[in-house]
Design an enzyme around this catalytic site. Structure first.
Site, PDB file in Angstrom:
ATOM      1  N   CYS A 113       0.835  -1.204   0.000  1.00 29.77           N
ATOM      2  CA  CYS A 113       0.000   0.000   0.000  1.00 29.77           C
ATOM      3  C   CYS A 113       0.872   1.258   0.000  1.00 29.77           C
ATOM      4  O   CYS A 113       1.563   1.532  -0.965  1.00 29.77           O
ATOM      5  CB  CYS A 113      -0.971  -0.054   1.179  1.00 29.77           C
ATOM      6  N   HIS A 114       0.882   2.034   1.080  1.00 31.20           N
ATOM      7  CA  HIS A 114       1.730   3.213   1.203  1.00 31.20           C
ATOM      8  C   HIS A 114       3.099   2.870   1.788  1.00 31.20           C
ATOM      9  O   HIS A 114       3.958   3.742   1.911  1.00 31.20           O
ATOM     10  CB  HIS A 114       1.047   4.280   2.069  1.00 31.20           C
TER      11      HIS A 114
END
Length: 180
Positions: A113-114
């Site tokens: 994800c991030h």
């Protein structure tokens, strides 16, 4: 289920605001394969709080404070996302040193994800093919990475995924890297 990771030790590096599913689910999947998984954190508290949907989620115990963690005792590193967690961690030099130590030893570093923001700030993204949450595409390109929209991308010892839906493929890629 085969215990393909028996004897392996995996660190999950996180702080407050980690995406709950991106820490909890890989941890359970890796433990089911026989790995010993430790939550490592620079947070001073005994537990860190996750982020779930649009609000704070559950807390998870910190197994090892970062200031006492030895990267040499772990076989792999997982970097969960969420926005708050990696954005907080990426300006912490001790965090970046821990990530660099793991990668420098040729150990798998898996970010979802991030989480790939940490690959940018640690200098690991440059020259590698990666994926992430779509909003990081330009950040990763600016850091010299080649971004691809795929549920999991493996490039050398870097393993990246886009989002919670990719967790099974993300975890399996890490299992395969460690079981090889």
């Amino acid at each position: 289920m085969a215990q393909r990771l028996r004897g392996k030790q995996i660190a999950i590096l996180a702080t407050h605001g980690f995406e709950q599913s991106e820490l909890i689910e890989p941890k359970h999947l890796l433990e089911a394969e026989g790995a010993r998984v430790s939550v490592v954190s620079p947070a001073k508290e005994a537990s860190i709080k996750g982020w779930k949907d649009k609000d704070w989620g559950d807390s998870v115990a910190v197994d090892q404070p970062l200031d006492g963690a030895d990267a040499g005792r772990f076989d792999a590193l997982v970097l969960p996302g969420g926005v708050i967690n990696p954005d907080t961690l990426r300006t912490n030099e001790a965090v970046l040193d821990f990530i660099r130590s793991m990668a420098g030893a040729g150990k798998p570093v898996a970010a979802i994800c991030h989480g790939p923001w940490l690959l940018i700030n640690s200098g690991l993204a440059k020259g590698h093919e990666v994926t992430s949450w779509p909003s990081l595409q330009q950040d990763l390109a600016n850091a010299g990475a080649r971004w691809r929209d795929a549920e999991v991308v493996v490039d050398g010892n870097l393993i990246t995924s886009r989002k919670p839906d990719d967790i099974p493929a993300f975890s399996e890629a890490l299992v395969k890297a460690l079981a090889a």
